[in-house]
Design a protein around this motif. Structure first.
Motif, short mmCIF file in Angstrom:
data_model
loop_
_atom_site.label_atom_id
_atom_site.label_comp_id
_atom_site.label_asym_id
_atom_site.label_seq_id
_atom_site.Cartn_x
_atom_site.Cartn_y
_atom_site.Cartn_z
N VAL A 83 1.15 -11.46 3.16
CA VAL A 83 1.63 -10.66 3.10
C VAL A 83 1.36 -9.62 3.35
CG1 VAL A 83 3.67 -11.39 2.05
CG2 VAL A 83 2.18 -9.92 0.76
N LEU A 84 0.03 -9.15 2.82
CA LEU A 84 -0.96 -7.88 2.73
C LEU A 84 -1.33 -7.72 4.56
CD1 LEU A 84 -2.86 -7.18 -0.45
CD2 LEU A 84 -0.82 -6.10 0.76
N ARG A 85 -2.01 -8.76 4.79
CA ARG A 85 -2.87 -9.00 5.84
C ARG A 85 -1.78 -8.58 7.30
NH1 ARG A 85 -3.58 -14.17 5.65
NH2 ARG A 85 -5.62 -14.70 5.07
N LYS A 86 -0.45 -8.96 6.94
CA LYS A 86 0.31 -8.17 7.84
C LYS A 86 1.04 -6.85 8.01
CE LYS A 86 2.91 -12.79 7.89
NZ LYS A 86 4.24 -13.18 7.91
N ALA A 87 0.89 -6.47 6.75
CA ALA A 87 1.25 -5.23 6.75
C ALA A 87 -0.15 -3.46 6.81
CB ALA A 87 1.52 -4.90 5.19
N ILE A 88 -1.78 -3.86 6.42
CA ILE A 88 -2.69 -3.53 5.75
C ILE A 88 -2.62 -2.69 6.48
CG2 ILE A 88 -4.49 -4.69 6.79
CD1 ILE A 88 -6.07 -4.48 4.39
N PHE A 89 -2.65 -2.42 7.93
CA PHE A 89 -2.96 -1.43 9.12
C PHE A 89 -2.31 -0.08 9.14
CE2 PHE A 89 -2.48 0.49 13.37
CZ PHE A 89 -3.44 0.85 13.60
N SER A 126 6.47 4.90 -1.03
CA SER A 126 8.19 4.83 -1.00
C SER A 126 9.01 3.88 -2.12
CB SER A 126 8.09 4.31 0.63
OG SER A 126 7.69 5.00 1.72
N SER A 127 9.67 4.55 -2.26
CA SER A 127 10.37 3.65 -3.78
C SER A 127 10.96 2.22 -3.27
CB SER A 127 11.82 4.48 -3.89
OG SER A 127 12.96 3.97 -4.83
N THR A 128 10.36 1.50 -4.28
CA THR A 128 10.79 0.53 -4.61
C THR A 128 12.37 0.25 -4.73
OG1 THR A 128 8.16 -0.23 -5.76
CG2 THR A 128 10.21 -2.30 -5.84
N GLY A 146 12.18 -8.53 5.22
CA GLY A 146 11.59 -8.71 4.20
C GLY A 146 10.14 -8.94 3.80
N GLU A 147 9.78 -10.01 4.39
CA GLU A 147 7.90 -9.66 4.05
C GLU A 147 7.35 -8.78 4.92
OE1 GLU A 147 6.99 -12.57 7.17
OE2 GLU A 147 7.65 -14.28 6.14
N LEU A 153 4.80 -2.71 0.69
CA LEU A 153 4.94 -2.08 -1.13
C LEU A 153 3.79 -2.02 -1.72
CD1 LEU A 153 8.99 -2.07 -1.33
CD2 LEU A 153 7.50 -0.38 -1.20
N LEU A 154 3.79 -3.27 -1.25
CA LEU A 154 2.62 -3.83 -2.39
C LEU A 154 1.24 -3.75 -2.28
CD1 LEU A 154 3.06 -8.16 -2.58
CD2 LEU A 154 3.20 -6.77 -4.03
N PHE A 155 1.02 -3.14 -1.09
CA PHE A 155 -0.01 -2.35 0.12
C PHE A 155 -0.33 -1.00 -0.91
CE2 PHE A 155 -2.36 0.39 2.40
CZ PHE A 155 -3.32 0.09 2.26
N GLN A 156 1.43 0.09 -0.67
CA GLN A 156 1.44 1.23 -1.26
C GLN A 156 1.11 1.07 -3.11
OE1 GLN A 156 5.35 2.95 -0.43
NE2 GLN A 156 4.24 2.92 1.51
N ASP A 157 1.54 -0.60 -3.29
CA ASP A 157 1.42 -0.19 -5.49
C ASP A 157 -0.35 -0.61 -5.65
OD1 ASP A 157 4.02 -0.22 -5.91
OD2 ASP A 157 4.13 -2.32 -5.40
N PHE A 158 -0.79 -1.03 -4.63
CA PHE A 158 -2.53 -1.08 -4.62
C PHE A 158 -3.45 0.33 -4.58
CE2 PHE A 158 -1.86 -5.85 -4.07
CZ PHE A 158 -3.66 -6.10 -4.93
N VAL A 159 -2.88 1.13 -3.86
CA VAL A 159 -3.15 2.42 -3.47
C VAL A 159 -2.51 3.41 -4.43
CG1 VAL A 159 -2.96 4.69 -1.62
CG2 VAL A 159 -2.99 2.15 -0.82
N ALA A 160 -0.94 3.34 -5.29
CA ALA A 160 -0.69 3.97 -6.69
C ALA A 160 -2.12 3.53 -7.52
CB ALA A 160 0.45 3.71 -7.13
#
Length: 389
Positions: A83-89, A126-128, A146-147, A153-160
């Protein structure tokens, strides 16, 4: 007024929280906003019923440790990579834009450079709760929307997590670059230690005694707290240690049972956390932060959906889908409140910047939740054609 004891404080907090949570649900409001509002009302700035706020704040930190432990438990490495691969950019570009937006707003209102960067950090996430909890379950688990939501949100969690490491490396009003370097160097060592302990000690124990649910709960709790304390000793933080402890257990078959077991305990302390945030909110600061908070909230609510719409549209996403994701992520996060809390405690920001972030969070939670509930499919929609379980 006579000073109340700890039990009476708990009675007021949790009985009051039950009442305001009921009102919030009827009013289609996020529960954490209700907890913060209760803290403001009962805290020193309003009625002053509860004055031992510092003790409650220290206790509530345990809820953040459990939150990050459970976040790690739910991060299955293989699914996470997919899922991160799709959202990382989209995640990288959007975080950079919102960091710059927050820094610009901070400079506009005369905050220091460090305070402006912290405000920028707070705007990145953003708010989970609004993003995931207001997403229909069938969409969350089975559809592309959903994906993408989970990936972002997971990418943002790592940044957080990275932002927390930066904030926790500095305790004198300036970010300690040397300490930050040592923290990053210690990170892989703690992760390796966690993997070894889980593989050769914890998993055999879980396998042998998994029938004893009390023991499983106790061992998971001890593991979370133990690695959190180890991380603190080597210069990281309790929160980072708990996150690593969760990831190390994520591939275990028992991880989901542990997550379910600890969620009530996490929720107990998180109610305390959000209550203590509200109790520490100084109403006397409102005249100072009202205008900056209104402008910051308006900027977030207007710019975040547009940014996600543009970035996702450039990835060939459907226009309607891109707007849907943009509005669902069009607020700041629970992590933003945590960043404000930690940065203030580390003396990196003053009371004004901290209250600006808190006020912006409350405003964007309220407005964004209304936008989602009234316009997009969600489990608590007022309109029948939008209600989806």
């Amino acid at each position: 007024m006579a000073e109340i004891n700890l039990f009476q404080s708990f009675f007021l907090i949790f009985s009051g929280a039950a009442i305001v949570a009921s009102l919030a649900l009827f009013g289609r409001q996020p529960l954490l906003v209700a907890y913060i509002a209760l803290g403001v009302l009962l805290g020193p700035s309003a009625f002053g019923v509860i004055d031992n706020v510092q003790l409650l704040a220290e206790m509530s930190n345990i809820g953040i440790i459990f939150l990050l432990f459970l976040l790690g438990l739910e991060m299955q490495p293989r699914a996470l990579i997919a899922v991160l691969r799709k959202a990382i950019f989209v995640g990288i570009v959007s975080c950079a834009i919102f960091l710059g937006l927050g820094f610009g707003i901070g400079q506009l209102f005369g905050y220091t450079d460090v305070e402006s960067w912290v405000i920028g950090m707070a705007l990145m996430f953003s708010s989970t709760i609004i993003g995931i909890k207001l997403l229909p379950t069938t969409v969350l688990h089975h559809k592309h929307l959903g994906e993408m939501m989970v990936g972002l949100l997971l990418f943002q969690d790592f940044v957080a997590i990275t932002c927390l490491m930066i904030l926790l490396s500095g305790s004198t009003g300036q970010v300690d670059v040397a300490q930050l370097g040592l923290s990053f160097a210690a990170l892989p060592l703690v992760a390796l230690f966690a993997w070894v302990v889980v593989k050769y000690l914890l998993l055999p124990l879980f396998t042998r005694f998994d029938r004893f649910h009390e023991y499983v709960f106790l061992l998971a709790l001890g593991w979370c707290m133990g690695l959190a304390e180890l991380a603190e000793i080597v210069g990281l933080s309790h929160e980072i240690g708990a996150f690593i402890a969760g990831i190390a257990l994520a591939t275990s078959p028992i991880s989901q049972y542990i997550a379910l077991s600890l969620k009530p305990l996490r929720d107990f302390f998180l109610v305390l956390f959000f209550f203590s945030l509200g109790a520490q909110f100084k109403l006397a600061m409102l005249p100072e932060v009202a205008l900056p908070a209104l402008i910051t909230a308006a900027a977030v609510l207007a710019i975040k959906p547009a940014v996600f719409r543009y970035l996702l549209g450039n990835q060939s996403e459907d226009k309607v889908l891109a707007w849907d994701i943009g509005f669902r992520l069009g607020q700041i996060s629970e992590f933003s409140l945590l960043i404000a809390f930690l940065a203030f405690n580390q003396q990196l920001i003053g009371s004004g910047a901290s209250h600006l972030i808190q006020a912006t969070a409350i405003l964007t939670f309220l407005v964004s939740s209304y936008i989602v509930v009234l316009n997009f499919p969600n489990p608590i929609a007022i309109k029948d054609h939008l209600r989806r379980d």
